[in-house]
Enzyme design. Sequence first.
Site, short mmCIF file in Angstrom:
data_model
loop_
_atom_site.label_atom_id
_atom_site.label_comp_id
_atom_site.label_asym_id
_atom_site.label_seq_id
_atom_site.Cartn_x
_atom_site.Cartn_y
_atom_site.Cartn_z
N CYS A 2 -7.39 30.05 46.92
CA CYS A 2 -8.17 29.61 48.09
C CYS A 2 -7.31 28.76 49.01
O CYS A 2 -7.47 28.81 50.24
CB CYS A 2 -9.41 28.83 47.64
SG CYS A 2 -10.62 29.90 46.84
N GLU A 45 -14.92 28.64 48.47
CA GLU A 45 -14.11 28.38 49.67
C GLU A 45 -13.73 29.70 50.35
O GLU A 45 -13.77 29.80 51.59
CB GLU A 45 -12.83 27.61 49.32
CG GLU A 45 -13.05 26.30 48.58
CD GLU A 45 -13.07 26.46 47.07
OE1 GLU A 45 -13.65 27.45 46.56
OE2 GLU A 45 -12.50 25.61 46.38
N HIS A 62 -14.45 32.90 45.09
CA HIS A 62 -14.66 31.45 45.10
C HIS A 62 -15.43 31.00 46.35
O HIS A 62 -15.39 31.66 47.40
CB HIS A 62 -13.31 30.73 45.01
CG HIS A 62 -12.72 30.79 43.64
ND1 HIS A 62 -11.68 29.99 43.24
CD2 HIS A 62 -13.04 31.56 42.57
CE1 HIS A 62 -11.38 30.26 41.97
NE2 HIS A 62 -12.19 31.22 41.54
N CYS A 116 -8.60 26.01 44.43
CA CYS A 116 -7.54 26.59 43.59
C CYS A 116 -6.38 27.07 44.48
O CYS A 116 -6.48 27.04 45.71
CB CYS A 116 -8.10 27.75 42.77
SG CYS A 116 -8.38 29.22 43.75
N1 LIG Z 1 -12.36 25.55 43.79
C1 LIG Z 1 -13.08 26.42 43.07
C2 LIG Z 1 -12.90 26.55 41.71
C3 LIG Z 1 -13.66 27.44 41.01
N2 LIG Z 1 -14.58 28.17 41.65
C4 LIG Z 1 -15.47 29.06 40.88
C5 LIG Z 1 -14.89 30.10 40.02
C6 LIG Z 1 -15.89 30.20 38.89
O1 LIG Z 1 -17.02 30.95 39.31
C7 LIG Z 1 -16.32 28.77 38.70
C8 LIG Z 1 -15.47 28.01 37.70
O2 LIG Z 1 -15.94 28.35 36.43
P1 LIG Z 1 -15.42 27.59 35.12
O3 LIG Z 1 -13.96 27.92 34.98
O4 LIG Z 1 -15.66 26.12 35.33
O5 LIG Z 1 -16.28 28.17 34.03
O6 LIG Z 1 -16.17 28.18 39.97
C9 LIG Z 1 -14.77 28.03 42.99
O7 LIG Z 1 -15.65 28.70 43.60
N3 LIG Z 1 -14.01 27.16 43.69
ZN LIG Z 2 -10.36 29.30 44.68
#
Ligand SMILES: Nc1ccn([C@H]2C[C@H](O)[C@@H](COP(=O)(O)O)O2)c(=O)n1
Ligand SMILES: [Zn+2]
Length: 194
Positions: A132, A105, A103, A129
């Site tokens: 993180c 973060e 992710h 999430c």
């Molecule tokens: N706070 C976050 C939440 C999600 N991510 C990343 C993880 C995946 O690459 C994407 C989410 O994909 P989706 O479930 O919308 O198809 O974003 C993050 O980096 N930070």
């Molecule tokens: Zn995360």
Amino acid sequence: MSKDLRDDSEEATEITASLNALHIQKRQDYLQWDDYFMATAILSSKRSKDPSTQVGACIVDKHKRIVAIGYNGFPRNCSDDVFPWSKDSDSDSIENKNMYVVHAEANAILNGNGASLDGTRLYTTLFPCNECTKLIIQSGIRNILYISDKYSDKPTYRASKRMLNAVGIIYQQHVPTQRQIVINFDDFTQQQPK
Ligand SMILES: Nc1ccn([C@H]2C[C@H](O)[C@@H](COP(=O)(O)O)O2)c(=O)n1
Ligand SMILES: [Zn+2]
């Protein structure tokens, strides 16, 4: 108003007008700090190869110095062209991107080059999430600014807020002072000496 005071204020107005004409007053439309750091997070998100959600994060210390930036992507040397970007298959499948993506973060925290993140602020385009959030807490980040909280109903994100509330990390949605920032490379390649 006395004549003298009126004369003074007229003179001040004239001086301001002359300075404006000479372009030696400071710019008024410069980027505000929070917009600047969030824009940096957004710019970083543009590096993400994730086809559905691109996330960017920027960590800033108390002196307003950027200490780390990150975006969501596969771990180093795990090819973007080999590992799956799909999340259609069930969450336990090894064809699901969530098995592999680091992710934004987490990448930002890891990109900090060993600098202390104690007391820093995290600017992120998407609410963190639970995984993180654990790293955020352990690294000493004290404030979170985010743009989207699109997954707020998911247990993962409710767990995040539960932890953040428990430890007193302040999180708030970023309210931009300007609606958009345009980056046009031509503005710089065509710049002339003034
Ligand atoms: N706070 C976050 C939440 C999600 N991510 C990343 C993880 C995946 O690459 C994407 C989410 O994909 P989706 O479930 O919308 O198809 O974003 C993050 O980096 N930070
Ligand atoms: Zn995360």
